[in-house]
Design a protein around this motif. Structure first.
Motif, PDB file in Angstrom:
ATOM      1  N   ASP A  50       0.852  -1.185   0.000  1.00 20.67           N
ATOM      2  CA  ASP A  50       0.000   0.000   0.000  1.00 20.67           C
ATOM      3  C   ASP A  50       0.891   1.239   0.000  1.00 20.67           C
ATOM      4  O   ASP A  50       2.112   1.154   0.177  1.00 20.67           O
ATOM      5  CB  ASP A  50      -1.011  -0.014   1.148  1.00 20.67           C
ATOM      6  CG  ASP A  50      -0.411   0.172   2.532  1.00 20.67           C
ATOM      7  OD1 ASP A  50       0.602   0.879   2.681  1.00 20.67           O
ATOM      8  OD2 ASP A  50      -0.967  -0.378   3.490  1.00 20.67           O
ATOM      9  N   GLU A  51       0.296   2.404  -0.236  1.00 19.94           N
ATOM     10  CA  GLU A  51       1.076   3.640  -0.366  1.00 19.94           C
ATOM     11  C   GLU A  51       1.902   3.943   0.874  1.00 19.94           C
ATOM     12  O   GLU A  51       3.045   4.390   0.768  1.00 19.94           O
ATOM     13  CB  GLU A  51       0.148   4.817  -0.677  1.00 19.94           C
ATOM     14  CG  GLU A  51      -0.416   4.783  -2.063  1.00 19.94           C
ATOM     15  CD  GLU A  51      -1.295   5.995  -2.361  1.00 19.94           C
ATOM     16  OE1 GLU A  51      -1.292   6.952  -1.572  1.00 19.94           O
ATOM     17  OE2 GLU A  51      -1.968   5.958  -3.398  1.00 19.94           O
ATOM     18  N   HIS A  52       1.338   3.691   2.041  1.00 24.54           N
ATOM     19  CA  HIS A  52       2.038   3.994   3.289  1.00 24.54           C
ATOM     20  C   HIS A  52       3.304   3.144   3.416  1.00 24.54           C
ATOM     21  O   HIS A  52       4.397   3.667   3.689  1.00 24.54           O
ATOM     22  CB  HIS A  52       1.108   3.755   4.482  1.00 24.54           C
ATOM     23  CG  HIS A  52       1.740   4.057   5.800  1.00 24.54           C
ATOM     24  ND1 HIS A  52       2.020   5.334   6.212  1.00 24.54           N
ATOM     25  CD2 HIS A  52       2.161   3.241   6.794  1.00 24.54           C
ATOM     26  CE1 HIS A  52       2.583   5.299   7.405  1.00 24.54           C
ATOM     27  NE2 HIS A  52       2.680   4.030   7.774  1.00 24.54           N
ATOM     28  N   VAL A  53       3.191   1.843   3.202  1.00 26.07           N
ATOM     29  CA  VAL A  53       4.352   0.947   3.301  1.00 26.07           C
ATOM     30  C   VAL A  53       5.362   1.282   2.210  1.00 26.07           C
ATOM     31  O   VAL A  53       6.571   1.315   2.463  1.00 26.07           O
ATOM     32  CB  VAL A  53       3.905  -0.529   3.219  1.00 26.07           C
ATOM     33  CG1 VAL A  53       5.098  -1.460   3.115  1.00 26.07           C
ATOM     34  CG2 VAL A  53       3.043  -0.883   4.423  1.00 26.07           C
ATOM     35  N   ARG A  79      -4.904   1.122   0.799  1.00 29.40           N
ATOM     36  CA  ARG A  79      -4.631   0.779   2.185  1.00 29.40           C
ATOM     37  C   ARG A  79      -5.858   0.112   2.803  1.00 29.40           C
ATOM     38  O   ARG A  79      -6.983   0.453   2.471  1.00 29.40           O
ATOM     39  CB  ARG A  79      -4.298   2.071   2.931  1.00 29.40           C
ATOM     40  CG  ARG A  79      -3.723   1.883   4.275  1.00 29.40           C
ATOM     41  CD  ARG A  79      -3.311   3.231   4.818  1.00 29.40           C
ATOM     42  NE  ARG A  79      -2.548   3.082   6.028  1.00 29.40           N
ATOM     43  CZ  ARG A  79      -1.976   4.074   6.657  1.00 29.40           C
ATOM     44  NH1 ARG A  79      -2.077   5.299   6.198  1.00 29.40           N
ATOM     45  NH2 ARG A  79      -1.300   3.855   7.753  1.00 29.40           N
ATOM     46  N   GLY A  80      -5.648  -0.841   3.699  1.00 32.77           N
ATOM     47  CA  GLY A  80      -6.758  -1.422   4.447  1.00 32.77           C
ATOM     48  C   GLY A  80      -6.973  -2.905   4.200  1.00 32.77           C
ATOM     49  O   GLY A  80      -6.379  -3.515   3.322  1.00 32.77           O
ATOM     50  N   SER A  83      -7.816  -4.791   0.745  1.00 34.98           N
ATOM     51  CA  SER A  83      -6.768  -5.063  -0.230  1.00 34.98           C
ATOM     52  C   SER A  83      -5.966  -6.325   0.096  1.00 34.98           C
ATOM     53  O   SER A  83      -5.076  -6.689  -0.654  1.00 34.98           O
ATOM     54  CB  SER A  83      -5.805  -3.878  -0.291  1.00 34.98           C
ATOM     55  OG  SER A  83      -6.479  -2.743  -0.772  1.00 34.98           O
ATOM     56  N   LYS A  84      -6.287  -6.977   1.187  1.00 28.60           N
ATOM     57  CA  LYS A  84      -5.517  -8.159   1.611  1.00 28.60           C
ATOM     58  C   LYS A  84      -6.160  -9.460   1.159  1.00 28.60           C
ATOM     59  O   LYS A  84      -5.855 -10.510   1.683  1.00 28.60           O
ATOM     60  CB  LYS A  84      -5.355  -8.150   3.125  1.00 28.60           C
ATOM     61  CG  LYS A  84      -4.540  -6.977   3.614  1.00 28.60           C
ATOM     62  CD  LYS A  84      -4.417  -6.965   5.108  1.00 28.60           C
ATOM     63  CE  LYS A  84      -3.664  -5.725   5.581  1.00 28.60           C
ATOM     64  NZ  LYS A  84      -3.594  -5.654   7.015  1.00 28.60           N
TER      65      LYS A  84
END
Length: 87
Positions: A50-53, A79-80, A83-84
């Motif tokens: 995700d963008e944060h990682v 994110r969230g 998405s997993k």
């Protein structure tokens, strides 16, 4: 460098996943993939984050992979929890 040895394993269903936690491990990612997977110079890899990682670790991760001769890119997902899942 010595071969990769995980700190512990975690059961996930019928499989076990190796887990290693230590400072500086991200810089060794390329070498670890050589030890653990069937990758060689020129192998193409796609890392999903995700963008944060990706903002926190993406540059160091890609540099580590490319330093060992791997072709790598990062693809972003939202994110969230949604998405997993591959569903």
């Amino acid at each position: 460098m010595p071969p990769y040895v995980p700190d512990f394993t975690v059961p996930i269903g019928a499989r076990r996943t190796a887990v290693t936690i230590r400072t500086g491990l991200l810089a060794e990612l390329g070498r670890l993939l050589w030890d653990l997977a069937d990758v060689r110079t020129g192998s193409r890899l796609c890392v999903v984050a995700d963008e944060h990682v990706a903002q926190l670790h993406g540059t160091r991760m890609l540099e580590s992979l490319k330093a060992t001769g791997l072709c790598a890119e990062c693809r972003l997902v939202p994110r969230g929890e949604a998405s997993k899942s591959l569903a």
